[in-house]
Design a protein around this motif. Structure first.
Motif, short mmCIF file in Angstrom:
data_model
loop_
_atom_site.label_atom_id
_atom_site.label_comp_id
_atom_site.label_asym_id
_atom_site.label_seq_id
_atom_site.Cartn_x
_atom_site.Cartn_y
_atom_site.Cartn_z
N LEU A 55 1.69 14.31 -4.36
CA LEU A 55 1.85 13.76 -3.01
C LEU A 55 3.26 13.99 -2.48
CD1 LEU A 55 -0.11 10.41 -3.22
CD2 LEU A 55 -0.76 12.45 -1.97
N GLY A 56 4.23 14.04 -3.35
CA GLY A 56 5.59 14.32 -2.93
C GLY A 56 6.41 13.07 -2.72
N PRO A 57 7.66 13.26 -2.29
CA PRO A 57 8.58 12.11 -2.17
C PRO A 57 8.24 11.16 -1.03
CG PRO A 57 9.62 14.11 -1.38
CD PRO A 57 8.31 14.52 -1.97
N ASP A 58 7.44 11.61 -0.06
CA ASP A 58 7.08 10.72 1.04
C ASP A 58 6.23 9.55 0.58
OD1 ASP A 58 8.42 12.40 2.73
OD2 ASP A 58 6.62 13.49 3.37
N PHE A 59 5.52 9.71 -0.52
CA PHE A 59 4.61 8.68 -1.01
C PHE A 59 5.09 8.09 -2.33
CE2 PHE A 59 2.03 11.39 1.69
CZ PHE A 59 1.36 10.47 2.45
N LYS A 60 6.42 7.95 -2.49
CA LYS A 60 6.93 7.43 -3.75
C LYS A 60 6.56 5.97 -3.96
CE LYS A 60 11.41 6.21 -1.92
NZ LYS A 60 12.84 6.39 -2.01
N ASP A 61 6.31 5.22 -2.89
CA ASP A 61 5.93 3.81 -3.00
C ASP A 61 4.42 3.62 -2.99
OD1 ASP A 61 8.60 3.17 -3.01
OD2 ASP A 61 8.69 2.91 -0.84
N PHE A 62 3.67 4.69 -3.10
CA PHE A 62 2.21 4.63 -3.06
C PHE A 62 1.67 3.90 -4.28
CE2 PHE A 62 -1.89 6.60 -4.20
CZ PHE A 62 -2.61 6.22 -3.10
N GLU A 63 0.78 2.94 -4.05
CA GLU A 63 0.14 2.21 -5.13
C GLU A 63 -1.37 2.39 -5.02
OE1 GLU A 63 1.41 0.58 -7.70
OE2 GLU A 63 3.43 1.11 -7.04
N PHE A 64 -2.00 2.71 -6.13
CA PHE A 64 -3.44 2.93 -6.12
C PHE A 64 -4.21 1.65 -5.85
CE2 PHE A 64 -1.88 6.61 -8.34
CZ PHE A 64 -2.68 7.61 -7.84
N GLU A 65 -3.62 0.51 -6.16
CA GLU A 65 -4.27 -0.77 -5.91
C GLU A 65 -4.46 -1.01 -4.41
OE1 GLU A 65 -1.59 -0.49 -7.99
OE2 GLU A 65 -2.75 -0.58 -9.84
N ASP A 66 -3.61 -0.37 -3.58
CA ASP A 66 -3.74 -0.53 -2.13
C ASP A 66 -5.02 0.11 -1.59
OD1 ASP A 66 -1.37 -1.88 -2.12
OD2 ASP A 66 -0.18 -0.15 -1.49
N LEU A 67 -5.64 0.99 -2.37
CA LEU A 67 -6.86 1.65 -1.92
C LEU A 67 -8.09 0.77 -2.09
CD1 LEU A 67 -6.26 5.21 -3.37
CD2 LEU A 67 -5.88 4.42 -1.04
N HIS A 68 -7.97 -0.29 -2.86
CA HIS A 68 -9.11 -1.19 -3.06
C HIS A 68 -9.39 -1.92 -1.74
CE1 HIS A 68 -11.58 -4.44 -4.62
NE2 HIS A 68 -11.77 -3.68 -5.68
N PRO A 69 -10.65 -1.97 -1.30
CA PRO A 69 -10.97 -2.59 -0.01
C PRO A 69 -10.50 -4.04 0.11
CG PRO A 69 -12.86 -1.39 -0.83
CD PRO A 69 -11.84 -1.37 -1.91
N ARG A 70 -10.60 -4.82 -0.94
CA ARG A 70 -10.16 -6.21 -0.86
C ARG A 70 -8.66 -6.30 -0.62
NH1 ARG A 70 -13.47 -9.23 -5.67
NH2 ARG A 70 -15.52 -9.03 -4.71
N THR A 71 -7.90 -5.46 -1.31
CA THR A 71 -6.45 -5.48 -1.13
C THR A 71 -6.09 -5.06 0.29
OG1 THR A 71 -6.22 -4.89 -3.45
CG2 THR A 71 -4.28 -4.63 -2.07
N PHE A 72 -6.77 -4.03 0.79
CA PHE A 72 -6.49 -3.55 2.15
C PHE A 72 -6.77 -4.64 3.17
CE2 PHE A 72 -7.84 -1.55 6.10
CZ PHE A 72 -6.74 -0.75 6.37
N VAL A 73 -7.92 -5.30 3.06
CA VAL A 73 -8.29 -6.35 4.01
C VAL A 73 -7.34 -7.53 3.88
CG1 VAL A 73 -10.08 -8.02 4.60
CG2 VAL A 73 -10.69 -5.65 4.19
N ARG A 74 -7.00 -7.90 2.66
CA ARG A 74 -6.08 -9.01 2.45
C ARG A 74 -4.74 -8.73 3.11
NH1 ARG A 74 -5.94 -9.30 -3.02
NH2 ARG A 74 -7.88 -10.44 -2.97
N LYS A 75 -4.22 -7.53 2.95
CA LYS A 75 -2.94 -7.18 3.57
C LYS A 75 -3.03 -7.22 5.09
CE LYS A 75 -0.62 -4.56 0.04
NZ LYS A 75 0.12 -3.36 -0.24
N GLN A 76 -4.16 -6.78 5.63
CA GLN A 76 -4.31 -6.78 7.08
C GLN A 76 -4.46 -8.20 7.62
OE1 GLN A 76 -3.79 -4.05 8.88
NE2 GLN A 76 -3.37 -3.15 6.89
N LEU A 77 -5.19 -9.05 6.90
CA LEU A 77 -5.40 -10.42 7.37
C LEU A 77 -4.15 -11.26 7.24
CD1 LEU A 77 -8.98 -11.23 6.09
CD2 LEU A 77 -8.27 -10.69 8.41
N LEU A 78 -3.37 -11.02 6.20
CA LEU A 78 -2.16 -11.80 6.00
C LEU A 78 -1.01 -11.30 6.85
CD1 LEU A 78 -2.28 -12.42 2.16
CD2 LEU A 78 -2.85 -13.99 4.00
N GLY A 79 -1.20 -10.17 7.50
CA GLY A 79 -0.18 -9.66 8.41
C GLY A 79 0.86 -8.79 7.75
#
Length: 138
Positions: A55-79
């Motif tokens: 992915l390169g240096p642009d995605f150095k903070d990329f976490e695979f856990e963020d791809l899980h739908p529950r995590t994504f929705v939780r982050k969006q709902l919590l702001g």
């Protein structure tokens, strides 16, 4: 609790393991099972490292856990805007302004009244004449 297993369940599993494998082969089985788990964990970590490297240096903070739908929705709902959604929205607004500088921003709309989707009885009642059915038209 160990992985959602209660203590009595863990004891039953231990007794069954001793009965199935015997006390002399049980330590060897446990060693081979832990070695397999280590290999799977190492393979998983190596695959994650390979994907991050590609992915390169642009995605150095990329976490695979963020791809899980529950995590994504939780982050969006919590702001939490760790995914950069606000930056994307701002960028789209800037592009719209650049393409159409005279455009006014639309005023916020009033909330719409909910639509009632329940079937209501007709004024004629349930014994009203049904429209003709044409089997060839379907």
């Amino acid at each position: 609790m160990f992985f959602g297993i209660s203590t009595p369940d863990l004891l039953v599993i231990a007794v069954l393991a001793v009965l199935l494998f015997g006390p002399d082969k049980l330590p060897e089985f446990v060693r081979s099972a832990t070695a397999l788990l280590r290999k799977v964990r190492d393979f998983s970590e190596q695959a994650k490292a390979d994907v991050r490297a590609e992915l390169g240096p642009d995605f150095k903070d990329f976490e695979f856990e963020d791809l899980h739908p529950r995590t994504f929705v939780r982050k969006q709902l919590l702001g939490n805007d760790d995914l950069g959604i606000e930056e994307i929205r701002d960028g789209i607004g800037e592009i719209r302004d650049a393409l159409d500088p005279g455009r006014e921003t639309p005023a916020p709309q009033e909330p719409r009244t909910p639509v009632d989707l329940h079937k209501r009885p007709t004024a004629d009642g349930p014994s009203a004449e049904r429209p003709p059915f044409d089997a060839d038209a379907t």
